[in-house]
Write a protein that holds these residues in place. Sequence first.
Motif, PDB file in Angstrom:
ATOM      1  N   PRO A   1       0.835  -1.205   0.000  1.00 29.18           N
ATOM      2  CA  PRO A   1       0.000   0.000   0.000  1.00 29.18           C
ATOM      3  C   PRO A   1       0.870   1.256   0.000  1.00 29.18           C
ATOM      4  O   PRO A   1       1.791   1.380   0.793  1.00 29.18           O
ATOM      5  CB  PRO A   1      -0.799  -0.132   1.297  1.00 29.18           C
ATOM      6  CG  PRO A   1       0.024  -1.018   2.186  1.00 29.18           C
ATOM      7  CD  PRO A   1       0.785  -1.933   1.290  1.00 29.18           C
ATOM      8  N   MET A   2       0.577   2.164  -0.916  1.00 25.25           N
ATOM      9  CA  MET A   2       1.427   3.340  -1.103  1.00 25.25           C
ATOM     10  C   MET A   2       1.538   4.181   0.165  1.00 25.25           C
ATOM     11  O   MET A   2       2.603   4.703   0.484  1.00 25.25           O
ATOM     12  CB  MET A   2       0.898   4.207  -2.247  1.00 25.25           C
ATOM     13  CG  MET A   2       1.689   5.484  -2.489  1.00 25.25           C
ATOM     14  SD  MET A   2       1.167   6.383  -3.959  1.00 25.25           S
ATOM     15  CE  MET A   2       1.944   5.406  -5.237  1.00 25.25           C
ATOM     16  N   ASN A   3       0.448   4.299   0.923  1.00 25.33           N
ATOM     17  CA  ASN A   3       0.444   5.141   2.125  1.00 25.33           C
ATOM     18  C   ASN A   3       0.438   4.337   3.422  1.00 25.33           C
ATOM     19  O   ASN A   3       0.311   4.910   4.507  1.00 25.33           O
ATOM     20  CB  ASN A   3      -0.750   6.094   2.102  1.00 25.33           C
ATOM     21  CG  ASN A   3      -0.753   6.991   0.876  1.00 25.33           C
ATOM     22  OD1 ASN A   3      -1.519   6.770  -0.061  1.00 25.33           O
ATOM     23  ND2 ASN A   3       0.123   7.973   0.852  1.00 25.33           N
ATOM     24  N   GLY A   4       0.559   3.021   3.315  1.00 22.75           N
ATOM     25  CA  GLY A   4       0.628   2.206   4.520  1.00 22.75           C
ATOM     26  C   GLY A   4      -0.699   1.884   5.170  1.00 22.75           C
ATOM     27  O   GLY A   4      -0.739   1.447   6.324  1.00 22.75           O
ATOM     28  N   VAL A   5      -1.817   2.102   4.476  1.00 22.94           N
ATOM     29  CA  VAL A   5      -3.176   1.890   5.009  1.00 22.94           C
ATOM     30  C   VAL A   5      -3.378   2.629   6.339  1.00 22.94           C
ATOM     31  O   VAL A   5      -3.493   2.023   7.413  1.00 22.94           O
ATOM     32  CB  VAL A   5      -3.503   0.388   5.187  1.00 22.94           C
ATOM     33  CG1 VAL A   5      -4.974   0.189   5.586  1.00 22.94           C
ATOM     34  CG2 VAL A   5      -3.240  -0.381   3.903  1.00 22.94           C
ATOM     35  N   PRO A   6      -3.436   3.957   6.295  1.00 20.89           N
ATOM     36  CA  PRO A   6      -3.760   4.700   7.522  1.00 20.89           C
ATOM     37  C   PRO A   6      -5.235   4.530   7.878  1.00 20.89           C
ATOM     38  O   PRO A   6      -6.110   4.651   7.022  1.00 20.89           O
ATOM     39  CB  PRO A   6      -3.447   6.155   7.145  1.00 20.89           C
ATOM     40  CG  PRO A   6      -3.567   6.211   5.661  1.00 20.89           C
ATOM     41  CD  PRO A   6      -3.203   4.840   5.148  1.00 20.89           C
ATOM     42  N   VAL A   7      -5.515   4.217   9.139  1.00 31.00           N
ATOM     43  CA  VAL A   7      -6.899   4.077   9.601  1.00 31.00           C
ATOM     44  C   VAL A   7      -7.084   4.877  10.886  1.00 31.00           C
ATOM     45  O   VAL A   7      -6.180   4.991  11.710  1.00 31.00           O
ATOM     46  CB  VAL A   7      -7.292   2.599   9.860  1.00 31.00           C
ATOM     47  CG1 VAL A   7      -7.195   1.782   8.588  1.00 31.00           C
ATOM     48  CG2 VAL A   7      -6.435   1.987  10.951  1.00 31.00           C
ATOM     49  N   ARG A   8      -8.278   5.447  11.015  1.00 34.71           N
ATOM     50  CA  ARG A   8      -8.654   6.114  12.271  1.00 34.71           C
ATOM     51  C   ARG A   8      -9.257   5.057  13.181  1.00 34.71           C
ATOM     52  O   ARG A   8     -10.054   4.235  12.719  1.00 34.71           O
ATOM     53  CB  ARG A   8      -9.647   7.231  12.002  1.00 34.71           C
ATOM     54  CG  ARG A   8      -9.091   8.307  11.059  1.00 34.71           C
ATOM     55  CD  ARG A   8     -10.073   9.454  10.870  1.00 34.71           C
ATOM     56  NE  ARG A   8      -9.599  10.401   9.873  1.00 34.71           N
ATOM     57  CZ  ARG A   8      -9.964  10.385   8.588  1.00 34.71           C
ATOM     58  NH1 ARG A   8     -10.850   9.486   8.184  1.00 34.71           N
ATOM     59  NH2 ARG A   8      -9.464  11.247   7.742  1.00 34.71           N
ATOM     60  N   ILE A   9      -8.875   5.095  14.430  1.00 36.23           N
ATOM     61  CA  ILE A   9      -9.347   4.078  15.373  1.00 36.23           C
ATOM     62  C   ILE A   9     -10.239   4.719  16.423  1.00 36.23           C
ATOM     63  O   ILE A   9      -9.923   5.766  16.984  1.00 36.23           O
ATOM     64  CB  ILE A   9      -8.170   3.321  16.030  1.00 36.23           C
ATOM     65  CG1 ILE A   9      -7.188   4.287  16.669  1.00 36.23           C
ATOM     66  CG2 ILE A   9      -7.451   2.466  14.996  1.00 36.23           C
ATOM     67  CD1 ILE A   9      -6.052   3.572  17.391  1.00 36.23           C
ATOM     68  N   HIS A  10     -11.365   4.071  16.676  1.00 40.54           N
ATOM     69  CA  HIS A  10     -12.344   4.578  17.638  1.00 40.54           C
ATOM     70  C   HIS A  10     -12.574   3.496  18.687  1.00 40.54           C
ATOM     71  O   HIS A  10     -13.233   2.481  18.402  1.00 40.54           O
ATOM     72  CB  HIS A  10     -13.660   4.934  16.927  1.00 40.54           C
ATOM     73  CG  HIS A  10     -13.489   5.871  15.771  1.00 40.54           C
ATOM     74  ND1 HIS A  10     -13.252   7.213  15.942  1.00 40.54           N
ATOM     75  CD2 HIS A  10     -13.502   5.641  14.421  1.00 40.54           C
ATOM     76  CE1 HIS A  10     -13.154   7.814  14.747  1.00 40.54           C
ATOM     77  NE2 HIS A  10     -13.285   6.862  13.820  1.00 40.54           N
ATOM     78  N   PRO A  11     -12.066   3.689  19.905  1.00 37.27           N
ATOM     79  CA  PRO A  11     -12.255   2.680  20.951  1.00 37.27           C
ATOM     80  C   PRO A  11     -13.728   2.474  21.276  1.00 37.27           C
ATOM     81  O   PRO A  11     -14.528   3.422  21.279  1.00 37.27           O
ATOM     82  CB  PRO A  11     -11.500   3.276  22.151  1.00 37.27           C
ATOM     83  CG  PRO A  11     -10.541   4.241  21.566  1.00 37.27           C
ATOM     84  CD  PRO A  11     -11.211   4.810  20.356  1.00 37.27           C
ATOM     85  N   HIS A  12     -14.103   1.221  21.536  1.00 38.74           N
ATOM     86  CA  HIS A  12     -15.476   0.920  21.917  1.00 38.74           C
ATOM     87  C   HIS A  12     -15.757   1.467  23.310  1.00 38.74           C
ATOM     88  O   HIS A  12     -14.883   1.469  24.188  1.00 38.74           O
ATOM     89  CB  HIS A  12     -15.723  -0.591  21.920  1.00 38.74           C
ATOM     90  CG  HIS A  12     -15.581  -1.225  20.577  1.00 38.74           C
ATOM     91  ND1 HIS A  12     -16.239  -0.768  19.444  1.00 38.74           N
ATOM     92  CD2 HIS A  12     -14.849  -2.309  20.162  1.00 38.74           C
ATOM     93  CE1 HIS A  12     -15.918  -1.529  18.419  1.00 38.74           C
ATOM     94  NE2 HIS A  12     -15.081  -2.470  18.816  1.00 38.74           N
TER      95      HIS A  12
END
Length: 476
Positions: free
Chosen positions: A463-474
Amino acid sequence: MDAIFSCLLLLATLFLSLSLIFRVNKRNLGSPKLPPGKTGWPLVGESIVLTMAGPEKFIKDRMRKYSPEVFQTSLLGEKMAVFCGAKGNKFLFSNENTLLTSWWPLSLKKVLLFPSFVDDPIKEVGELSRGFLHDILKPEALKHYIPVMDSMARQHLDEEWTPHGEVKVFLVSKKYTFGLACELFMSINNPDHIARLANPFTLITSGIFSVPIDLPGTAYNRAIKGGKMVRNEILMIIRERRKELLENKETTYHDMLSRMLLVTHENGEFMNEMEIYHNIMGLLVASYETTSAAVTFVMNYLAELPHIYDGVFKEQMEIAKSKGPGELLNWEDIEKMKYSWNVAREALRLMPPALGAFREATTDFTYAGFTIPKGWKTFWTVNSTHKNPKYFPNPEKFDPSRFEGSGPAPFTFVPFGGGPRMCPGKEYARLEVLVFMHNVVTRFKLEKAIANEKMIFRSSLTPMNGVPVRIHPHEN
Protein backbone atom coordinates in the motif's frame (compact mmCIF):
# COMPACT_ATOMS: atom_id res chain seq x y z
CA MET A 1 35.54 -23.24 -68.48
CA ASP A 2 32.01 -21.89 -68.83
CA ALA A 3 30.65 -25.42 -68.62
CA ILE A 4 32.59 -26.10 -65.41
CA PHE A 5 31.37 -22.80 -63.89
CA SER A 6 27.76 -23.59 -64.87
CA CYS A 7 28.07 -27.05 -63.31
CA LEU A 8 29.46 -25.63 -60.07
CA LEU A 9 26.70 -22.99 -59.97
CA LEU A 10 24.07 -25.70 -60.49
CA LEU A 11 25.54 -27.85 -57.68
CA ALA A 12 25.68 -24.84 -55.35
CA THR A 13 22.06 -23.96 -56.12
CA LEU A 14 21.01 -27.57 -55.54
CA PHE A 15 22.93 -27.73 -52.24
CA LEU A 16 21.38 -24.46 -51.07
CA SER A 17 17.89 -25.67 -52.00
CA LEU A 18 18.35 -28.98 -50.19
CA SER A 19 19.74 -27.12 -47.18
CA LEU A 20 16.71 -24.82 -47.05
CA ILE A 21 14.32 -27.77 -47.41
CA PHE A 22 16.14 -29.60 -44.59
CA ARG A 23 15.97 -26.56 -42.33
CA VAL A 24 12.25 -26.04 -42.98
CA ASN A 25 11.51 -29.71 -42.34
CA LYS A 26 13.62 -29.68 -39.18
CA ARG A 27 11.82 -26.61 -37.92
CA ASN A 28 8.41 -28.01 -38.75
CA LEU A 29 9.04 -31.58 -37.65
CA GLY A 30 11.77 -31.58 -35.03
CA SER A 31 12.08 -28.18 -33.33
CA PRO A 32 10.11 -27.75 -30.12
CA LYS A 33 7.04 -25.54 -30.15
CA LEU A 34 7.79 -23.07 -27.37
CA PRO A 35 5.07 -21.17 -25.50
CA PRO A 36 4.14 -17.85 -27.16
CA GLY A 37 5.41 -14.61 -25.66
CA LYS A 38 8.44 -12.35 -25.67
CA THR A 39 11.54 -12.07 -23.54
CA GLY A 40 12.06 -8.30 -23.51
CA TRP A 41 15.44 -6.64 -23.09
CA PRO A 42 18.73 -8.51 -22.60
CA LEU A 43 19.49 -9.36 -18.95
CA VAL A 44 16.54 -7.48 -17.45
CA GLY A 45 13.96 -9.19 -19.66
CA GLU A 46 10.48 -8.02 -18.69
CA SER A 47 11.27 -7.51 -15.00
CA ILE A 48 10.89 -3.72 -15.26
CA VAL A 49 7.65 -4.09 -17.23
CA LEU A 50 6.30 -6.38 -14.51
CA THR A 51 7.20 -3.88 -11.81
CA MET A 52 5.74 -0.91 -13.67
CA ALA A 53 2.51 -2.61 -14.73
CA GLY A 54 2.05 -4.65 -11.57
CA PRO A 55 1.72 -8.45 -11.60
CA GLU A 56 -2.05 -8.53 -12.02
CA LYS A 57 -2.07 -6.46 -15.23
CA PHE A 58 1.14 -8.09 -16.49
CA ILE A 59 -0.34 -11.59 -16.22
CA LYS A 60 -3.80 -10.67 -17.49
CA ASP A 61 -2.47 -8.84 -20.57
CA ARG A 62 -0.25 -11.77 -21.59
CA MET A 63 -2.92 -14.36 -20.98
CA ARG A 64 -5.16 -12.41 -23.34
CA LYS A 65 -2.46 -11.70 -25.95
CA TYR A 66 -0.56 -15.00 -26.01
CA SER A 67 -2.29 -17.88 -24.23
CA PRO A 68 -4.62 -18.36 -21.25
CA GLU A 69 -2.72 -21.56 -20.41
CA VAL A 70 1.02 -20.81 -20.59
CA PHE A 71 3.22 -18.08 -22.02
CA GLN A 72 6.92 -17.34 -22.04
CA THR A 73 8.74 -14.31 -20.68
CA SER A 74 12.10 -13.44 -19.13
CA LEU A 75 12.29 -12.40 -15.48
CA LEU A 76 15.27 -11.98 -13.19
CA GLY A 77 17.61 -12.87 -16.03
CA GLU A 78 15.95 -16.25 -16.76
CA LYS A 79 13.79 -17.67 -19.55
CA MET A 80 10.51 -18.51 -17.93
CA ALA A 81 7.23 -20.25 -18.69
CA VAL A 82 4.32 -18.78 -16.74
CA PHE A 83 1.59 -21.36 -16.10
CA CYS A 84 -1.94 -19.99 -15.83
CA GLY A 85 -5.30 -21.04 -14.47
CA ALA A 86 -6.32 -23.91 -12.23
CA LYS A 87 -4.99 -26.48 -14.72
CA GLY A 88 -1.59 -24.80 -14.74
CA ASN A 89 -1.47 -24.72 -10.96
CA LYS A 90 -2.49 -28.37 -10.73
CA PHE A 91 0.13 -29.42 -13.28
CA LEU A 92 2.99 -27.70 -11.46
CA PHE A 93 1.87 -28.76 -7.98
CA SER A 94 1.39 -32.37 -9.12
CA ASN A 95 4.74 -32.72 -10.91
CA GLU A 96 6.99 -31.52 -8.12
CA ASN A 97 10.11 -33.72 -7.92
CA THR A 98 9.27 -35.48 -11.22
CA LEU A 99 9.38 -32.89 -14.00
CA LEU A 100 10.28 -29.96 -11.78
CA THR A 101 12.47 -29.05 -8.86
CA SER A 102 12.65 -26.02 -6.59
CA TRP A 103 14.51 -22.98 -7.88
CA TRP A 104 15.48 -19.74 -6.20
CA PRO A 105 16.42 -16.59 -8.13
CA LEU A 106 20.09 -15.62 -7.83
CA SER A 107 19.05 -12.36 -6.18
CA LEU A 108 17.31 -14.27 -3.39
CA LYS A 109 20.06 -16.86 -2.94
CA LYS A 110 22.89 -14.36 -2.78
CA VAL A 111 21.03 -12.12 -0.33
CA LEU A 112 19.81 -14.82 2.07
CA LEU A 113 22.20 -17.76 1.89
CA PHE A 114 25.81 -18.26 2.86
CA PRO A 115 28.22 -17.28 0.05
CA SER A 116 29.36 -20.90 -0.28
CA PHE A 117 25.77 -21.97 -0.97
CA VAL A 118 25.12 -19.62 -3.88
CA ASP A 119 26.79 -21.78 -6.53
CA ASP A 120 26.10 -25.14 -4.88
CA PRO A 121 22.94 -27.24 -4.95
CA ILE A 122 20.69 -26.45 -1.99
CA LYS A 123 18.15 -29.22 -2.50
CA GLU A 124 19.38 -31.26 0.46
CA VAL A 125 19.10 -28.30 2.82
CA GLY A 126 15.76 -27.32 1.34
CA GLU A 127 14.28 -30.79 1.77
CA LEU A 128 15.45 -31.02 5.37
CA SER A 129 14.04 -27.57 6.06
CA ARG A 130 10.62 -28.35 4.63
CA GLY A 131 10.23 -31.64 6.48
CA PHE A 132 11.31 -30.12 9.75
CA LEU A 133 9.26 -26.95 9.28
CA HIS A 134 6.11 -28.94 8.51
CA ASP A 135 6.54 -30.78 11.81
CA ILE A 136 7.08 -27.68 13.96
CA LEU A 137 4.45 -25.59 12.15
CA LYS A 138 1.55 -28.04 12.07
CA PRO A 139 -1.54 -27.18 14.16
CA GLU A 140 -0.87 -29.48 17.11
CA ALA A 141 2.63 -28.04 17.47
CA LEU A 142 1.40 -24.44 17.31
CA LYS A 143 -1.44 -24.67 19.84
CA HIS A 144 0.68 -23.57 22.77
CA TYR A 145 1.77 -20.43 20.87
CA ILE A 146 -1.77 -19.00 20.77
CA PRO A 147 -1.70 -17.49 24.30
CA VAL A 148 1.68 -15.90 23.50
CA MET A 149 0.28 -14.43 20.29
CA ASP A 150 -2.73 -13.09 22.20
CA SER A 151 -0.64 -11.58 24.98
CA MET A 152 1.74 -9.89 22.54
CA ALA A 153 -1.17 -8.59 20.42
CA ARG A 154 -2.68 -6.96 23.52
CA GLN A 155 0.64 -5.37 24.43
CA HIS A 156 1.16 -4.20 20.84
CA LEU A 157 -2.24 -2.49 20.72
CA ASP A 158 -1.61 -0.83 24.10
CA GLU A 159 1.69 0.62 22.89
CA GLU A 160 1.17 1.27 19.17
CA TRP A 161 -2.60 1.81 18.71
CA THR A 162 -4.35 3.05 21.85
CA PRO A 163 -2.23 6.22 22.33
CA HIS A 164 -3.01 7.37 18.79
CA GLY A 165 -6.12 8.40 16.93
CA GLU A 166 -4.73 7.11 13.65
CA VAL A 167 -2.21 4.42 12.71
CA LYS A 168 -0.56 3.23 9.51
CA VAL A 169 -1.46 -0.43 9.66
CA PHE A 170 1.29 -1.69 7.34
CA LEU A 171 4.04 -0.12 9.46
CA VAL A 172 2.73 -1.19 12.87
CA SER A 173 1.77 -4.69 11.70
CA LYS A 174 5.36 -5.25 10.55
CA LYS A 175 6.51 -4.33 14.01
CA TYR A 176 4.03 -6.75 15.58
CA THR A 177 4.56 -9.74 13.28
CA PHE A 178 8.35 -9.46 13.32
CA GLY A 179 8.50 -8.98 17.08
CA LEU A 180 6.25 -12.00 17.54
CA ALA A 181 8.47 -14.06 15.23
CA CYS A 182 11.59 -13.11 17.17
CA GLU A 183 9.90 -14.17 20.41
CA LEU A 184 8.48 -17.46 19.18
CA PHE A 185 11.40 -18.49 17.00
CA MET A 186 14.37 -17.31 19.10
CA SER A 187 13.03 -15.99 22.46
CA ILE A 188 14.22 -12.49 21.59
CA ASN A 189 12.05 -9.80 23.17
CA ASN A 190 14.48 -6.95 23.76
CA PRO A 191 13.35 -4.01 21.53
CA ASP A 192 16.94 -2.99 20.69
CA HIS A 193 17.86 -6.53 19.70
CA ILE A 194 14.73 -6.85 17.57
CA ALA A 195 15.57 -3.55 15.87
CA ARG A 196 19.07 -4.83 14.99
CA LEU A 197 17.39 -7.61 13.07
CA ALA A 198 14.42 -5.66 11.70
CA ASN A 199 16.26 -2.67 10.20
CA PRO A 200 18.27 -4.70 7.64
CA PHE A 201 15.11 -6.50 6.58
CA THR A 202 13.90 -3.31 4.92
CA LEU A 203 16.94 -3.50 2.64
CA ILE A 204 16.42 -7.22 2.03
CA THR A 205 12.75 -7.06 1.07
CA SER A 206 13.32 -4.05 -1.22
CA GLY A 207 15.88 -5.88 -3.32
CA ILE A 208 15.31 -9.57 -2.84
CA PHE A 209 13.61 -10.03 -6.22
CA SER A 210 15.41 -7.28 -8.11
CA VAL A 211 17.55 -7.71 -11.22
CA PRO A 212 20.82 -9.18 -9.85
CA ILE A 213 23.14 -6.29 -10.73
CA ASP A 214 25.56 -5.90 -7.82
CA LEU A 215 26.61 -2.26 -8.20
CA PRO A 216 26.72 0.41 -5.47
CA GLY A 217 23.41 2.16 -5.09
CA THR A 218 21.27 -0.64 -6.56
CA ALA A 219 18.50 -2.32 -4.57
CA TYR A 220 20.28 -5.63 -5.08
CA ASN A 221 23.53 -4.30 -3.61
CA ARG A 222 21.70 -2.91 -0.57
CA ALA A 223 19.86 -6.20 -0.11
CA ILE A 224 23.16 -8.13 -0.08
CA LYS A 225 24.49 -5.82 2.64
CA GLY A 226 21.28 -6.22 4.65
CA GLY A 227 21.45 -9.99 4.27
CA LYS A 228 25.01 -10.07 5.57
CA MET A 229 24.02 -8.04 8.65
CA VAL A 230 21.12 -10.36 9.46
CA ARG A 231 23.20 -13.47 8.79
CA ASN A 232 25.91 -12.35 11.22
CA GLU A 233 23.34 -11.53 13.90
CA ILE A 234 21.50 -14.85 13.59
CA LEU A 235 24.74 -16.84 13.56
CA MET A 236 25.77 -15.18 16.81
CA ILE A 237 22.42 -16.14 18.38
CA ILE A 238 22.73 -19.75 17.15
CA ARG A 239 26.28 -20.12 18.51
CA GLU A 240 25.39 -18.66 21.90
CA ARG A 241 22.35 -20.94 22.24
CA ARG A 242 24.33 -24.02 21.18
CA LYS A 243 26.99 -23.20 23.77
CA GLU A 244 24.31 -22.97 26.46
CA LEU A 245 22.93 -26.34 25.42
CA LEU A 246 26.35 -27.99 25.53
CA GLU A 247 26.94 -26.56 28.99
CA ASN A 248 23.47 -27.68 30.12
CA LYS A 249 22.54 -24.09 30.90
CA GLU A 250 19.67 -23.91 28.42
CA THR A 251 16.64 -24.88 30.47
CA THR A 252 14.14 -22.07 29.97
CA TYR A 253 13.79 -21.76 26.19
CA HIS A 254 10.92 -23.48 24.39
CA ASP A 255 11.28 -21.77 21.02
CA MET A 256 11.87 -23.11 17.53
CA LEU A 257 15.61 -22.43 17.64
CA SER A 258 16.05 -24.78 20.59
CA ARG A 259 14.12 -27.48 18.78
CA MET A 260 16.29 -27.02 15.69
CA LEU A 261 19.46 -27.39 17.75
CA LEU A 262 18.23 -30.73 19.07
CA VAL A 263 16.93 -32.26 15.83
CA THR A 264 19.16 -34.80 14.06
CA HIS A 265 19.53 -36.29 10.59
CA GLU A 266 18.92 -39.98 9.93
CA ASN A 267 22.63 -40.60 10.55
CA GLY A 268 22.33 -39.09 14.03
CA GLU A 269 24.19 -35.88 13.22
CA PHE A 270 22.82 -32.55 14.42
CA MET A 271 21.84 -29.81 12.00
CA ASN A 272 24.75 -27.52 11.23
CA GLU A 273 24.76 -23.73 11.55
CA MET A 274 23.94 -23.17 7.89
CA GLU A 275 20.90 -25.42 8.03
CA ILE A 276 19.58 -23.80 11.20
CA TYR A 277 20.20 -20.33 9.80
CA HIS A 278 18.39 -21.30 6.61
CA ASN A 279 15.29 -22.35 8.56
CA ILE A 280 15.25 -19.29 10.83
CA MET A 281 15.84 -16.88 7.96
CA GLY A 282 12.97 -18.31 5.93
CA LEU A 283 10.61 -17.92 8.89
CA LEU A 284 11.71 -14.34 9.55
CA VAL A 285 11.40 -13.25 5.91
CA ALA A 286 7.87 -14.62 5.74
CA SER A 287 6.94 -12.95 9.04
CA TYR A 288 8.39 -9.60 8.06
CA GLU A 289 6.81 -9.29 4.64
CA THR A 290 3.98 -11.70 3.79
CA THR A 291 2.38 -12.18 7.20
CA SER A 292 2.41 -8.46 7.96
CA ALA A 293 0.91 -7.80 4.52
CA ALA A 294 -1.85 -10.35 5.22
CA VAL A 295 -2.69 -8.63 8.52
CA THR A 296 -2.67 -5.25 6.77
CA PHE A 297 -5.01 -6.24 3.96
CA VAL A 298 -7.49 -7.83 6.40
CA MET A 299 -7.54 -4.60 8.44
CA ASN A 300 -7.94 -2.63 5.21
CA TYR A 301 -11.22 -4.38 4.38
CA LEU A 302 -12.50 -4.26 7.95
CA ALA A 303 -12.05 -0.48 7.86
CA GLU A 304 -13.52 -0.16 4.37
CA LEU A 305 -16.59 -2.39 4.65
CA PRO A 306 -18.79 -1.78 7.74
CA HIS A 307 -21.06 -4.79 7.11
CA ILE A 308 -18.03 -7.09 7.00
CA TYR A 309 -16.65 -5.53 10.17
CA ASP A 310 -20.01 -6.01 11.92
CA GLY A 311 -20.04 -9.73 11.10
CA VAL A 312 -16.51 -10.20 12.45
CA PHE A 313 -17.28 -8.06 15.51
CA LYS A 314 -20.33 -10.16 16.38
CA GLU A 315 -18.39 -13.41 16.14
CA GLN A 316 -15.39 -12.15 18.09
CA MET A 317 -17.46 -10.55 20.86
CA GLU A 318 -19.20 -13.87 21.49
CA ILE A 319 -15.78 -15.40 22.06
CA ALA A 320 -14.64 -12.49 24.22
CA LYS A 321 -17.72 -12.75 26.44
CA SER A 322 -17.05 -16.44 27.02
CA LYS A 323 -13.62 -15.68 28.51
CA GLY A 324 -12.83 -14.83 32.11
CA PRO A 325 -11.09 -11.55 33.07
CA GLY A 326 -7.60 -11.56 31.55
CA GLU A 327 -8.04 -15.07 30.16
CA LEU A 328 -6.07 -15.60 26.95
CA LEU A 329 -7.26 -17.17 23.70
CA ASN A 330 -6.81 -20.89 23.10
CA TRP A 331 -7.24 -23.39 20.26
CA GLU A 332 -10.96 -23.88 20.93
CA ASP A 333 -11.50 -20.13 20.51
CA ILE A 334 -9.66 -20.12 17.19
CA GLU A 335 -11.86 -22.95 15.91
CA LYS A 336 -14.95 -20.76 16.52
CA MET A 337 -13.66 -17.99 14.22
CA LYS A 338 -15.15 -19.43 11.03
CA TYR A 339 -16.63 -16.24 9.57
CA SER A 340 -13.51 -14.27 10.50
CA TRP A 341 -11.31 -16.75 8.65
CA ASN A 342 -13.59 -16.56 5.58
CA VAL A 343 -13.13 -12.78 5.70
CA ALA A 344 -9.38 -13.19 5.96
CA ARG A 345 -9.32 -15.63 3.03
CA GLU A 346 -11.35 -13.27 0.87
CA ALA A 347 -8.85 -10.51 1.68
CA LEU A 348 -6.04 -12.86 0.66
CA ARG A 349 -7.85 -13.62 -2.59
CA LEU A 350 -8.18 -9.97 -3.54
CA MET A 351 -4.81 -8.83 -2.18
CA PRO A 352 -2.48 -11.83 -2.02
CA PRO A 353 0.76 -11.02 -0.15
CA ALA A 354 2.77 -13.61 -2.13
CA LEU A 355 2.53 -13.73 -5.92
CA GLY A 356 3.50 -17.34 -6.62
CA ALA A 357 6.65 -19.43 -6.80
CA PHE A 358 9.37 -20.56 -9.19
CA ARG A 359 10.41 -24.04 -10.29
CA GLU A 360 13.02 -25.38 -12.73
CA ALA A 361 12.33 -27.96 -15.44
CA THR A 362 14.54 -31.02 -14.86
CA THR A 363 13.64 -32.48 -18.27
CA ASP A 364 11.88 -31.45 -21.47
CA PHE A 365 8.13 -31.82 -21.13
CA THR A 366 4.99 -30.81 -22.97
CA TYR A 367 2.08 -28.82 -21.60
CA ALA A 368 -0.96 -27.51 -23.52
CA GLY A 369 0.77 -28.42 -26.79
CA PHE A 370 3.93 -26.46 -26.00
CA THR A 371 7.36 -27.76 -25.06
CA ILE A 372 9.09 -26.50 -21.91
CA PRO A 373 12.83 -27.18 -22.38
CA LYS A 374 14.99 -28.60 -19.62
CA GLY A 375 16.57 -25.78 -17.61
CA TRP A 376 13.75 -23.30 -18.22
CA LYS A 377 12.22 -21.78 -15.14
CA THR A 378 8.49 -21.98 -14.48
CA PHE A 379 6.25 -19.71 -12.46
CA TRP A 380 2.77 -20.25 -11.07
CA THR A 381 0.92 -17.15 -9.98
CA VAL A 382 -2.14 -16.26 -7.93
CA ASN A 383 -2.96 -13.58 -10.50
CA SER A 384 -4.21 -16.06 -13.10
CA THR A 385 -7.01 -17.40 -10.87
CA HIS A 386 -7.80 -15.17 -7.87
CA LYS A 387 -9.63 -12.52 -9.90
CA ASN A 388 -10.57 -14.70 -12.84
CA PRO A 389 -14.37 -14.58 -13.35
CA LYS A 390 -14.18 -18.17 -14.63
CA TYR A 391 -13.48 -19.24 -11.05
CA PHE A 392 -14.83 -16.34 -8.96
CA PRO A 393 -17.96 -14.65 -10.36
CA ASN A 394 -17.97 -10.88 -9.91
CA PRO A 395 -14.32 -11.19 -8.83
CA GLU A 396 -13.84 -7.62 -7.56
CA LYS A 397 -16.65 -7.98 -5.02
CA PHE A 398 -15.61 -8.76 -1.43
CA ASP A 399 -17.70 -11.82 -0.61
CA PRO A 400 -16.64 -14.12 2.27
CA SER A 401 -19.47 -16.54 1.43
CA ARG A 402 -17.27 -17.88 -1.42
CA PHE A 403 -15.52 -19.94 1.26
CA GLU A 404 -18.61 -21.49 2.83
CA GLY A 405 -19.30 -25.18 2.29
CA SER A 406 -16.76 -26.81 0.02
CA GLY A 407 -15.36 -23.38 -0.95
CA PRO A 408 -13.64 -22.47 -4.22
CA ALA A 409 -12.76 -25.11 -6.82
CA PRO A 410 -9.43 -26.88 -6.29
CA PHE A 411 -6.29 -25.02 -7.42
CA THR A 412 -8.08 -21.68 -7.81
CA PHE A 413 -7.43 -20.16 -4.37
CA VAL A 414 -3.70 -20.54 -3.85
CA PRO A 415 -2.27 -17.84 -1.54
CA PHE A 416 -0.17 -20.53 0.16
CA GLY A 417 0.61 -22.56 -2.95
CA GLY A 418 -0.22 -26.24 -3.16
CA GLY A 419 1.12 -29.73 -3.56
CA PRO A 420 4.21 -31.03 -1.73
CA ARG A 421 5.66 -27.53 -1.48
CA MET A 422 2.64 -25.77 -0.02
CA CYS A 423 3.79 -23.05 2.37
CA PRO A 424 4.57 -24.77 5.68
CA GLY A 425 3.70 -21.56 7.54
CA LYS A 426 0.06 -21.55 6.45
CA GLU A 427 -1.29 -22.54 9.86
CA TYR A 428 1.04 -20.14 11.68
CA ALA A 429 -0.22 -17.28 9.48
CA ARG A 430 -3.85 -18.29 10.09
CA LEU A 431 -3.42 -18.21 13.86
CA GLU A 432 -1.56 -14.91 13.80
CA VAL A 433 -4.14 -13.19 11.59
CA LEU A 434 -7.12 -14.45 13.60
CA VAL A 435 -5.61 -13.55 16.98
CA PHE A 436 -4.85 -10.06 15.71
CA MET A 437 -8.35 -9.66 14.24
CA HIS A 438 -9.86 -10.67 17.60
CA ASN A 439 -7.90 -8.09 19.53
CA VAL A 440 -8.46 -5.23 17.11
CA VAL A 441 -12.21 -5.58 16.54
CA THR A 442 -13.04 -6.21 20.20
CA ARG A 443 -11.30 -2.93 21.09
CA PHE A 444 -11.71 -0.61 18.12
CA LYS A 445 -13.98 0.46 15.30
CA LEU A 446 -11.89 1.21 12.20
CA GLU A 447 -12.29 3.96 9.61
CA LYS A 448 -10.15 4.37 6.50
CA ALA A 449 -8.28 7.66 6.34
CA ILE A 450 -7.61 7.37 2.57
CA ALA A 451 -10.27 5.96 0.28
CA ASN A 452 -9.13 3.85 -2.67
CA GLU A 453 -5.50 3.85 -1.63
CA LYS A 454 -3.19 2.87 -4.47
CA MET A 455 -1.32 -0.41 -4.27
CA ILE A 456 2.15 -0.60 -5.80
CA PHE A 457 4.40 -3.55 -6.53
CA ARG A 458 7.83 -3.88 -4.98
CA SER A 459 8.83 -7.36 -3.91
CA SER A 460 5.14 -7.87 -3.16
CA LEU A 461 1.90 -5.88 -3.19
CA THR A 462 2.45 -2.78 -1.03
CA PRO A 463 0.00 0.00 0.00
CA MET A 464 1.43 3.34 -1.10
CA ASN A 465 0.44 5.14 2.13
CA GLY A 466 0.63 2.21 4.52
CA VAL A 467 -3.18 1.89 5.01
CA PRO A 468 -3.76 4.70 7.52
CA VAL A 469 -6.90 4.08 9.60
CA ARG A 470 -8.65 6.11 12.27
CA ILE A 471 -9.35 4.08 15.37
CA HIS A 472 -12.34 4.58 17.64
CA PRO A 473 -12.25 2.68 20.95
CA HIS A 474 -15.48 0.92 21.92
CA GLU A 475 -17.38 2.34 24.86
CA ASN A 476 -17.41 -0.02 27.83
